[in-house]
Scaffold this motif. Sequence first.
Motif, PDB file in Angstrom:
ATOM      1  N   ALA A   1       0.846  -1.202   0.000  1.00 34.33           N
ATOM      2  CA  ALA A   1       0.000   0.000   0.000  1.00 34.33           C
ATOM      3  C   ALA A   1       0.877   1.246   0.000  1.00 34.33           C
ATOM      4  CB  ALA A   1      -0.900  -0.015   1.229  1.00 34.33           C
TER       5      ALA A   1
ATOM      6  N   GLY B   1      -9.014  -2.968  -0.982  1.00 41.25           N
ATOM      7  CA  GLY B   1      -7.935  -3.489  -0.151  1.00 41.25           C
ATOM      8  C   GLY B   1      -8.336  -3.536   1.316  1.00 41.25           C
ATOM      9  N   SER B   2      -8.762  -2.385   1.828  1.00 40.80           N
ATOM     10  CA  SER B   2      -9.219  -2.309   3.229  1.00 40.80           C
ATOM     11  C   SER B   2     -10.656  -2.798   3.367  1.00 40.80           C
ATOM     12  CB  SER B   2      -9.156  -0.856   3.725  1.00 40.80           C
ATOM     13  OG  SER B   2      -7.861  -0.323   3.594  1.00 40.80           O
TER      14      SER B   2
HETATM   15  O1  LIG Z   1      -4.195  -1.837   6.126  1.00 40.21           O
HETATM   16  C1  LIG Z   1      -3.336  -1.832   5.232  1.00 40.21           C
HETATM   17  O2  LIG Z   1      -2.467  -0.944   5.185  1.00 40.21           O
HETATM   18  C2  LIG Z   1      -3.359  -2.880   4.153  1.00 40.21           C
HETATM   19  C3  LIG Z   1      -3.541  -2.286   2.795  1.00 40.21           C
HETATM   20  C4  LIG Z   1      -4.958  -2.583   2.400  1.00 40.21           C
HETATM   21  C5  LIG Z   1      -5.390  -3.548   3.398  1.00 40.21           C
HETATM   22  N1  LIG Z   1      -4.496  -3.736   4.317  1.00 40.21           N
END
Ligand SMILES: O=C(O)[C@@H]1CCC=N1
Length: 256
Positions: free
Chosen positions: A89, A156-157
């Motif tokens: 990320a 992603g999150s």
């Molecule tokens: O929390 C995070 O930084 C990583 C990137 C997207 C999901 N988990």
Amino acid sequence: MTHLSVVGCGNMGGALLQGLAESGDHTLVGCDIDADARASVADYCETTDDLAVAAEADYVVLAVKPDSVGDLLPALDLDAEQTLISIAAGVSIDYLADLTDAQIVRLMPNLNAETRNMAAAVTGAVDDTVRALLNEVGEYAEIQESEMDIATALNGSGPAFVFYLIGAMADAGVDSGLEAEQAETLAAQTFKGAAETVLQSEQSIDELIDAVCSEGGTTIEGMELLWDSDVEEDVGAAVHAAEDRSREMAAEFADE
Ligand SMILES: O=C(O)[C@@H]1CCC=N1
Ligand SMILES: NC(=O)C1=CN([C@@H]2O[C@H](COP(=O)(O)OP(=O)(O)OC[C@H]3O[C@@H](n4cnc5c(N)ncnc54)[C@H](O)[C@@H]3O)[C@@H](O)[C@H]2O)C=CC1
């Protein structure tokens, strides 16, 4: 059949290995310095703690924490015939390009890779092999790198936000007397089915909500409470908080 290695077999690297192992006949290598992490993926791939073994693959997924990328990528010493797939990320293609000769793909995957239901956003040197791999473990969108911060937040999150909402629905079931396991199954399967309906239906989200709300029935009572609340704004704010943090991380790397 693709020769692919994953460097960093933690939560996300492990999920990718699990999904890819179940989907196709690939040569998969999982590389991690931590013995427990290696053990967690040993059913899905060959494991090693030797970066040089991981660096032999045609496609190398870099799945370590963003702040480890700067030390690790030069040590991999990839060449221009290889493809680096970075899932870190906030780490830009420009930053990566200073550290490797490989073709660079920037991917934002999600944890649902392990059940081959991943939603992924991808940009950079995406070729047909990368497209085929992503198709095997879910759905993907090819985006501009400038859209990576919002993709990081949304898909992603996103699973964490959805897990939270499933938990909230399940808790309501438990409050009213269901067993915890039953409540979790009913809530999670409801999310899974509703998501599938959204993906397959030609109807809009509002039309689908309307289809559940019988006149004078139960659903409209709950929907009116939601429409009068701040939930929509709060969910949006959670996504934007994650997006802002992704942008902030990208700025920190740009300054390095
Ligand atoms: O929390 C995070 O930084 C990583 C990137 C997207 C999901 N988990
Ligand atoms: N967890 C998630 O849902 C998602 C994570 N990401 C990205 O994936 C990356 C990894 O995140 P997580 O899997 O959550 O972290 P994690 O901490 O679970 O896994 C990282 C792994 O890297 C290993 N590692 C550290 N240094 C190493 C080295 N020198 N050589 C080999 N292995 C090494 C660690 O032992 C650990 O097993 C991050 O960059 C994150 O931004 C992207 C999308 C979703």
